[in-house]
Enzyme design. Sequence first.
Site, PDB file in Angstrom:
ATOM      1  N   PRO A 138       0.806  -1.235   0.000  1.00 51.55           N
ATOM      2  CA  PRO A 138       0.000   0.000   0.000  1.00 51.55           C
ATOM      3  C   PRO A 138       0.836   1.281   0.000  1.00 51.55           C
ATOM      4  O   PRO A 138       0.899   2.012   0.991  1.00 51.55           O
ATOM      5  CB  PRO A 138      -0.824  -0.144   1.280  1.00 51.55           C
ATOM      6  CG  PRO A 138       0.054  -0.944   2.186  1.00 51.55           C
ATOM      7  CD  PRO A 138       0.789  -1.899   1.297  1.00 51.55           C
ATOM      8  N   CYS A 139       1.476   1.562  -1.145  1.00 53.31           N
ATOM      9  CA  CYS A 139       2.380   2.708  -1.224  1.00 53.31           C
ATOM     10  C   CYS A 139       1.643   4.037  -1.114  1.00 53.31           C
ATOM     11  O   CYS A 139       2.278   5.071  -0.902  1.00 53.31           O
ATOM     12  CB  CYS A 139       3.237   2.649  -2.485  1.00 53.31           C
ATOM     13  SG  CYS A 139       2.320   2.453  -4.004  1.00 53.31           S
ATOM     14  N   HIS A 140       0.318   4.018  -1.187  1.00 54.57           N
ATOM     15  CA  HIS A 140      -0.441   5.256  -0.971  1.00 54.57           C
ATOM     16  C   HIS A 140      -0.330   5.738   0.475  1.00 54.57           C
ATOM     17  O   HIS A 140      -0.641   6.880   0.775  1.00 54.57           O
ATOM     18  CB  HIS A 140      -1.907   5.068  -1.368  1.00 54.57           C
ATOM     19  CG  HIS A 140      -2.631   4.064  -0.542  1.00 54.57           C
ATOM     20  ND1 HIS A 140      -2.546   2.698  -0.793  1.00 54.57           N
ATOM     21  CD2 HIS A 140      -3.446   4.205   0.530  1.00 54.57           C
ATOM     22  CE1 HIS A 140      -3.287   2.055   0.098  1.00 54.57           C
ATOM     23  NE2 HIS A 140      -3.837   2.948   0.916  1.00 54.57           N
TER      24      HIS A 140
END
Length: 191
Positions: A138-140
């Site tokens: 989940p790089c967000h």
Amino acid sequence: MKIKILESTSFGPVAILWSIFNGQPQITRVIISKPDYSALDQATHSYPDAQPSSCREIDAVTTDIKAFLEGEDVTFPLEMVTLDECPPFQKAVLHAEHLIPRGSVSTYKLIAAYLGNGQASRAVGNALASNPFPIIVPCHRAIRSDGHIGGFQGGFYMKKALLENEGVKIDDKGRVVNPPLHYGTEPDENK
């Protein structure tokens, strides 16, 4: 290489590229749609020989990705992806990013410090910008030190929506409000 397309999400299509490694399906890439370039078009252009295919495990991941994009609380096992083509630093960044829980964020700088080099925030940002597994990793959940949400493969509005789906508050200037920071607290540089 095999491909499974998830066509109907509120953020456009998602392409999952996968292969069998050691008798198990492993995801080699997840492609999300960009504001002006759908995942289907990206996949067709970059992987023209990928064969449409699926299996029980890939179908389950596809269902979970769709649920995640609709705002449900889903955690993806990192064992489903193959990190073999990632350089060692990017692997470390992806592992650290995967540990950030839903509803929390961290900064590129804090992730760099967690990995042992507080000066490597730009390198962390670059590693996440080329994350081959967005959503699964989940790089967000990585933001800038000044609180702005920063960049994302799916664009600003998708990143903002994903964070808001997790309960993260964002002001009208695109900054996270009172974020629960994972990996520590940013120092107040005005002191």
